[in-house]
Structure formats: C-alpha cells, structure tokens
Scaffold this motif. Structure first.
Motif, PDB file in Angstrom:
ATOM      1  N   ALA A  30       0.862  -0.779   0.141  1.00  0.00           N
ATOM      2  CA  ALA A  30      -0.150   0.300  -0.221  1.00  0.00           C
ATOM      3  C   ALA A  30       0.926   1.123  -0.466  1.00  0.00           C
ATOM      4  CB  ALA A  30      -1.091   0.298   0.991  1.00  0.00           C
ATOM      5  N   ILE A  31       1.780   0.928   0.513  1.00  0.00           N
ATOM      6  CA  ILE A  31       2.541   2.261   1.368  1.00  0.00           C
ATOM      7  C   ILE A  31       4.037   2.835  -0.076  1.00  0.00           C
ATOM      8  CG2 ILE A  31       1.500   3.041   2.908  1.00  0.00           C
ATOM      9  CD1 ILE A  31       5.081   1.933   3.191  1.00  0.00           C
ATOM     10  N   TRP A  32       4.569   1.419  -0.746  1.00  0.00           N
ATOM     11  CA  TRP A  32       6.311   1.543  -1.158  1.00  0.00           C
ATOM     12  C   TRP A  32       5.968   2.621  -2.125  1.00  0.00           C
ATOM     13  CZ3 TRP A  32       8.128   0.962  -6.092  1.00  0.00           C
ATOM     14  CH2 TRP A  32       7.447   1.361  -6.833  1.00  0.00           C
ATOM     15  N   GLN A  33       5.367   3.497  -2.881  1.00  0.00           N
ATOM     16  CA  GLN A  33       5.823   4.561  -3.723  1.00  0.00           C
ATOM     17  C   GLN A  33       5.493   5.627  -2.985  1.00  0.00           C
ATOM     18  OE1 GLN A  33       2.520   3.690  -6.123  1.00  0.00           O
ATOM     19  NE2 GLN A  33       3.658   2.845  -7.884  1.00  0.00           N
ATOM     20  N   ALA A  34       4.514   5.915  -2.427  1.00  0.00           N
ATOM     21  CA  ALA A  34       4.569   6.495  -1.279  1.00  0.00           C
ATOM     22  C   ALA A  34       6.479   7.265  -0.856  1.00  0.00           C
ATOM     23  CB  ALA A  34       3.546   7.059  -0.720  1.00  0.00           C
ATOM     24  N   MET A  35       6.265   5.569  -0.093  1.00  0.00           N
ATOM     25  CA  MET A  35       8.407   6.014   0.853  1.00  0.00           C
ATOM     26  C   MET A  35       9.194   6.539   0.147  1.00  0.00           C
ATOM     27  SD  MET A  35       9.656   5.547   3.620  1.00  0.00           S
ATOM     28  CE  MET A  35       8.219   5.471   4.778  1.00  0.00           C
ATOM     29  N   VAL A  36       8.880   5.357  -1.148  1.00  0.00           N
ATOM     30  CA  VAL A  36      10.536   6.225  -2.326  1.00  0.00           C
ATOM     31  C   VAL A  36      10.031   7.090  -2.699  1.00  0.00           C
ATOM     32  CG1 VAL A  36      11.287   5.998  -4.223  1.00  0.00           C
ATOM     33  CG2 VAL A  36      10.574   3.580  -3.177  1.00  0.00           C
ATOM     34  N   LEU A  37       9.037   8.073  -2.413  1.00  0.00           N
ATOM     35  CA  LEU A  37       9.174   9.522  -3.137  1.00  0.00           C
ATOM     36  C   LEU A  37       8.955  10.113  -2.045  1.00  0.00           C
ATOM     37  CD1 LEU A  37       8.020  11.775  -4.873  1.00  0.00           C
ATOM     38  CD2 LEU A  37       5.767  11.237  -4.149  1.00  0.00           C
ATOM     39  N   GLY A  38       8.951   9.617  -0.531  1.00  0.00           N
ATOM     40  CA  GLY A  38       9.036  10.152   1.090  1.00  0.00           C
ATOM     41  C   GLY A  38      10.531  10.766   1.300  1.00  0.00           C
ATOM     42  N   LEU A  39      11.197   9.963   0.291  1.00  0.00           N
ATOM     43  CA  LEU A  39      12.578   9.507   0.729  1.00  0.00           C
ATOM     44  C   LEU A  39      13.157  10.668  -0.091  1.00  0.00           C
ATOM     45  CD1 LEU A  39      13.759   5.563   1.784  1.00  0.00           C
ATOM     46  CD2 LEU A  39      13.879   7.581   2.987  1.00  0.00           C
ATOM     47  N   LEU A  40      13.218  10.556  -1.486  1.00  0.00           N
ATOM     48  CA  LEU A  40      13.459  10.950  -2.696  1.00  0.00           C
ATOM     49  C   LEU A  40      12.810  13.024  -1.833  1.00  0.00           C
ATOM     50  CD1 LEU A  40      11.997   9.011  -5.940  1.00  0.00           C
ATOM     51  CD2 LEU A  40      14.853   9.762  -5.299  1.00  0.00           C
ATOM     52  N   LEU A  41      12.019  12.845  -2.045  1.00  0.00           N
ATOM     53  CA  LEU A  41      11.565  14.636  -1.141  1.00  0.00           C
ATOM     54  C   LEU A  41      12.780  14.901  -0.496  1.00  0.00           C
ATOM     55  CD1 LEU A  41       7.800  15.242  -2.212  1.00  0.00           C
ATOM     56  CD2 LEU A  41      10.105  15.998  -3.296  1.00  0.00           C
ATOM     57  N   GLY A  42      12.767  14.064   1.162  1.00  0.00           N
ATOM     58  CA  GLY A  42      13.344  14.387   1.800  1.00  0.00           C
ATOM     59  C   GLY A  42      14.961  14.662   1.883  1.00  0.00           C
ATOM     60  N   SER A  43      15.727  13.646   0.798  1.00  0.00           N
ATOM     61  CA  SER A  43      17.277  13.958   0.910  1.00  0.00           C
ATOM     62  C   SER A  43      16.763  15.246  -0.068  1.00  0.00           C
ATOM     63  CB  SER A  43      17.381  13.294  -0.533  1.00  0.00           C
ATOM     64  OG  SER A  43      16.965  12.224  -0.889  1.00  0.00           O
ATOM     65  N   ALA A  44      16.134  15.576  -1.683  1.00  0.00           N
ATOM     66  CA  ALA A  44      15.883  16.565  -2.308  1.00  0.00           C
ATOM     67  C   ALA A  44      16.185  17.608  -1.591  1.00  0.00           C
ATOM     68  CB  ALA A  44      15.180  16.320  -3.296  1.00  0.00           C
ATOM     69  N   VAL A  45      14.878  17.672  -0.486  1.00  0.00           N
ATOM     70  CA  VAL A  45      14.927  19.515   0.419  1.00  0.00           C
ATOM     71  C   VAL A  45      16.197  19.173   0.690  1.00  0.00           C
ATOM     72  CG1 VAL A  45      14.221  19.985   2.678  1.00  0.00           C
ATOM     73  CG2 VAL A  45      12.371  18.540   0.807  1.00  0.00           C
ATOM     74  N   GLN A  46      17.278  18.963   1.043  1.00  0.00           N
ATOM     75  CA  GLN A  46      18.687  18.352   1.689  1.00  0.00           C
ATOM     76  C   GLN A  46      19.571  19.414   0.693  1.00  0.00           C
ATOM     77  OE1 GLN A  46      19.921  16.226   4.625  1.00  0.00           O
ATOM     78  NE2 GLN A  46      18.142  15.722   4.571  1.00  0.00           N
ATOM     79  N   ALA A  47      19.503  18.644  -0.705  1.00  0.00           N
ATOM     80  CA  ALA A  47      19.978  19.138  -1.381  1.00  0.00           C
ATOM     81  C   ALA A  47      20.123  19.961  -2.854  1.00  0.00           C
ATOM     82  CB  ALA A  47      20.885  17.407  -2.230  1.00  0.00           C
ATOM     83  N   LEU A  48      18.764  20.108  -3.379  1.00  0.00           N
ATOM     84  CA  LEU A  48      18.099  20.818  -3.996  1.00  0.00           C
ATOM     85  C   LEU A  48      17.826  22.458  -4.326  1.00  0.00           C
ATOM     86  CD1 LEU A  48      16.835  17.900  -6.785  1.00  0.00           C
ATOM     87  CD2 LEU A  48      19.165  19.082  -5.890  1.00  0.00           C
TER      88      LEU A  48
ATOM     89  N   CYS B  17       4.764   8.060   8.323  1.00  0.00           N
ATOM     90  CA  CYS B  17       5.547   7.270   8.170  1.00  0.00           C
ATOM     91  C   CYS B  17       6.626   7.733   6.889  1.00  0.00           C
ATOM     92  CB  CYS B  17       5.381   5.490   7.967  1.00  0.00           C
ATOM     93  SG  CYS B  17       5.212   4.985  10.024  1.00  0.00           S
ATOM     94  N   CYS B  18       5.769   7.869   5.774  1.00  0.00           N
ATOM     95  CA  CYS B  18       6.100   7.796   4.483  1.00  0.00           C
ATOM     96  C   CYS B  18       6.175   9.857   5.251  1.00  0.00           C
ATOM     97  CB  CYS B  18       5.217   8.066   2.794  1.00  0.00           C
ATOM     98  SG  CYS B  18       4.640   6.666   3.118  1.00  0.00           S
ATOM     99  N   ALA B  19       5.558  10.569   5.254  1.00  0.00           N
ATOM    100  CA  ALA B  19       6.251  12.288   5.404  1.00  0.00           C
ATOM    101  C   ALA B  19       7.652  11.997   6.347  1.00  0.00           C
ATOM    102  CB  ALA B  19       4.607  12.866   5.684  1.00  0.00           C
ATOM    103  N   ALA B  20       7.664  11.534   6.883  1.00  0.00           N
ATOM    104  CA  ALA B  20       8.525  11.147   7.987  1.00  0.00           C
ATOM    105  C   ALA B  20       9.943  11.902   7.486  1.00  0.00           C
ATOM    106  CB  ALA B  20       9.066  10.241   8.841  1.00  0.00           C
ATOM    107  N   PRO B  21      10.009  11.052   6.559  1.00  0.00           N
ATOM    108  CA  PRO B  21      11.642  11.843   5.579  1.00  0.00           C
ATOM    109  C   PRO B  21      11.906  12.823   5.527  1.00  0.00           C
ATOM    110  CG  PRO B  21      10.542   9.059   4.908  1.00  0.00           C
ATOM    111  CD  PRO B  21       9.571  10.187   5.745  1.00  0.00           C
ATOM    112  N   VAL B  22      10.120  13.538   5.266  1.00  0.00           N
ATOM    113  CA  VAL B  22      10.218  14.641   4.477  1.00  0.00           C
ATOM    114  C   VAL B  22      10.624  15.774   6.095  1.00  0.00           C
ATOM    115  CG1 VAL B  22       9.527  16.495   2.999  1.00  0.00           C
ATOM    116  CG2 VAL B  22       9.094  14.588   2.391  1.00  0.00           C
TER     117      VAL B  22
END
Length: 355
Positions: A76-94, A127-132
């Motif tokens: 149910a959540i794997w796609q959103a978790m991948v997106l959350g990790l991408l956005l959470g790291s992109a916030v810091q780098a981009l 949990c998917c919002a947590a990385p952001v």
C-alpha cells in the motif's frame, strides 16, 4: 573590501525538485485518489480493513501475522515511501536553505501556518511524510513548522476527508476537520512556544553553517552527488528500523485491538484504550476509514471510533522513531500527549453528538 556574494543554488536543482514533487505526487497520490473518490461515492467503501480484513478480530500474534501485515502494508505504501525519501533528501540538496528558513524557520505562528498549509498537497501517511520532515529539520525548519507539516499530511488530507464523508458520513468528516485543524495548528503553535531564546540563537548559527555548506557544494558542482549521498544515508538509517517496527506491530495487532463487537462501548476506558492503540499503530493513508467502517459494522460504539479517527493517522510508533533524532524529546512528548488528547476529545464528542 565588500564581502563575497553567496553562491546561488543551481537553478536546475530547484527545477528538478519541483518537477519531482509534482510528478511524484500526481502519480502516487493525486491521480489514484481522484479515481478512488468515485469508488467511495458509488460503493460507500474503499476496501477492506487492513487491520483485520473481514474478521471480527486481528489474527493471533505470530511471525505469520507480522509478515502478512508487513506485506499488505508495504504494497500500500512503498511508492509513497520511495517518494518521501526522494523528497526528504532533495529538500536538503536541491533547495536553497534560505528558502526553508524564510518559510518555516521562524519560531512564531507564521511558520506553523505555512507548515500546515504546505502539507495539504502531500497527502502522505505519517511514515512516508517522516523523511520529508527529517529533511526540513536538517534545513533548519522550526520545530513548530515541521510538526504542523507532519500532522497536516495525515489529519487534513483532503482525499481522506472526502473518502470519510462518502463511507462513514459527512458528520465524521466535520468532526475530523474541526479537531484536525486544532490539532495541526494548535500542536504546532505549542511546540513553537517551547523554543527558548538560546534555541533561537543556536538555530541561526546552524542555519549559517547549513547555508555555507550548501553554497560550497553548489560552487564545486557537487549538488547531484550530495543528493545521492543524502538519499543513501537516509534510506539506510530510516528504513531498517521502520521495517522492524512494522513487523512487530503487525504481530501485535491482536494485543492492541481485541475482539471487536458490541461489548466495546462508550466507556471512558474503551475510548482511552483505543486512543492509545491508534496512536501506536501504523496504517497507510486513509486506512482509518475502512478500519472504522468495519468496527462500526461489528457493533463497536461511536466513542472508541471517534478516538481512532483522531489517533490512527497522525503518528505511529515507527514514525516517531523515524523523526526521533530531528526533535528534542520534549517536543515529541508534547506531540504524543496532544494526539492522545484529541483522540479523547474525538471519542467524547462522538458520544455527545450521538454519532
């Protein structure tokens, strides 16, 4: 001699971030939820309860129960978790750190309001919002603003509110919306009030360090490599502990949620017990809607349902652990107490209003 001018964050990085956010959210959230809204309107349901399916009780605690829940939840959540990790790291780098500081970095209500409003398009589970949230805190977003963003993703999710209206009834949506607004912006404001003048000085010093580091990366052309390093670091730190806790909670479903039936009434003990269970358990986005629908159909009273309405989505044990290094303990304790308080309020109001 004038001081050197800061190096601007590469424009391509900013473009990539917003393209990723819009395309990712459209694919993972906006488009699927648009179509699911028609299902909810036509069938008055959005699926079976992930907690216990069509049964009246969760399966006994076992390795198989853990694996079954982790598999269902993961699908149910794997796609959103991948997106959350991408956005959470992109916030810091981009993104330029000054943008985050200007929007979410202040300790007043303005950052809390901005965090709550920015959460609305996200529609992430806790949990998917947590990385952001982790990424925002690394870029020196204020605790109040980051908490409002975190809670708002789940409690004020527009799609969930629509599903809730069609499946449970619009009176449940109204209850969730009113208490949700108070939870998101009230809790964020209370968290912001915990900041002392010393905290503000430290935050400004950390922001200066973050800006200097980001500008140095931009000057040397290392932005993309830095993004990948941050993504790898976040994934290795957050995902393993997250998976372990999901497995444990999947096994412990029968302990957190006993046999559901008419014997679970509007007594204070049941409302409090379900509020605590909902606060600890982890569900996908909008998972509370079929869970509450199933429990009400089995005869559970409205009071415990109202408690679950307010405590199932906003936080969970895994998400608290995921953001644990990004906030002081007193902030997370305040969030837990606040969520439980709103859970009790939801339960008592459901009883008082004769839901």
């Amino acid at each position: 001699m004038s001081p050197p001018q800061p190096v601007a964050t590469p424009v391509w990085g900013i473009v990539v971030f917003f393209a990723l956010a819009v395309a990712g959210l459209f694919y993972v959230k906006w488009s699927p939820y648009y179509h699911r809204a028609f299902v909810a309107a036509g069938q008055h349901a959005i699926g079976n309860s992930i907690l216990m399916g069509k049964a009246s009780a969760a399966p006994p605690a076992s390795l198989q129960a853990a694996l079954d829940y982790a598999w269902a939840y993961g699908k149910a959540i794997w796609q959103a978790m991948v997106l959350g990790l991408l956005l959470g790291s992109a916030v810091q780098a981009l993104l330029p750190p000054r943008w985050i500081a200007k929007t979410l970095g202040r300790t007043g209500f303005g950052s809390v309001a901005a965090g709550g409003m920015l959460s609305l398009p996200g529609m992430m589970c806790t949990c998917c919002a947590a990385p952001v949230v982790v990424g925002l805190r690394q870029q020196r977003a204020s605790a109040g603003g980051a908490i409002a963003f975190w809670l708002g993703n789940t409690v004020l999710n527009p799609a969930t509110l629509v599903f809730m209206g069609f499946v449970l009834g619009w009176h449940w949506t109204a209850l969730r919306l009113v208490l949700g607004v108070l939870m998101v912006f009230g809790t964020g404001y209370l968290v912001s009030r915990l900041a002392t003048p010393i905290d503000a000085v430290a935050a400004r010093a950390q922001l200066h360090t973050a800006v200097t580091a980001a500008e140095g990366q931009a000057a040397t052309g290392g932005t993309f490599a830095r993004w990948m390093r941050i993504l790898a670091r976040m994934t290795l730190r957050l995902v393993p502990e997250y998976l372990v806790l999901v497995l444990l909670l999947g096994a412990a479903r029968a302990w957190l949620f006993p046999h559901i039936g008419p014997d679970i009434g509007n007594e204070v003990l049941w409302i409090a017990a379900l509020a605590v269970a909902g606060m600890l358990f982890v569900i996908p986005t909008a998972g509370e809607v079929p869970i509450i629908q199933a429990m009400l159909s089995l005869g559970m009273a409205a009071g415990p349902a109202g408690a679950l309405l307010m405590t199932l989505p906003p936080i969970s044990l895994p998400s608290l652990v995921m953001v644990g290094r990004s906030f002081p303990t007193k902030v997370l304790a305040l969030v837990v107490v606040s969520v439980l308080a709103f859970g009790l309020a939801g339960g008592f109001l459901a009883v008082l209003l004769r839901f």
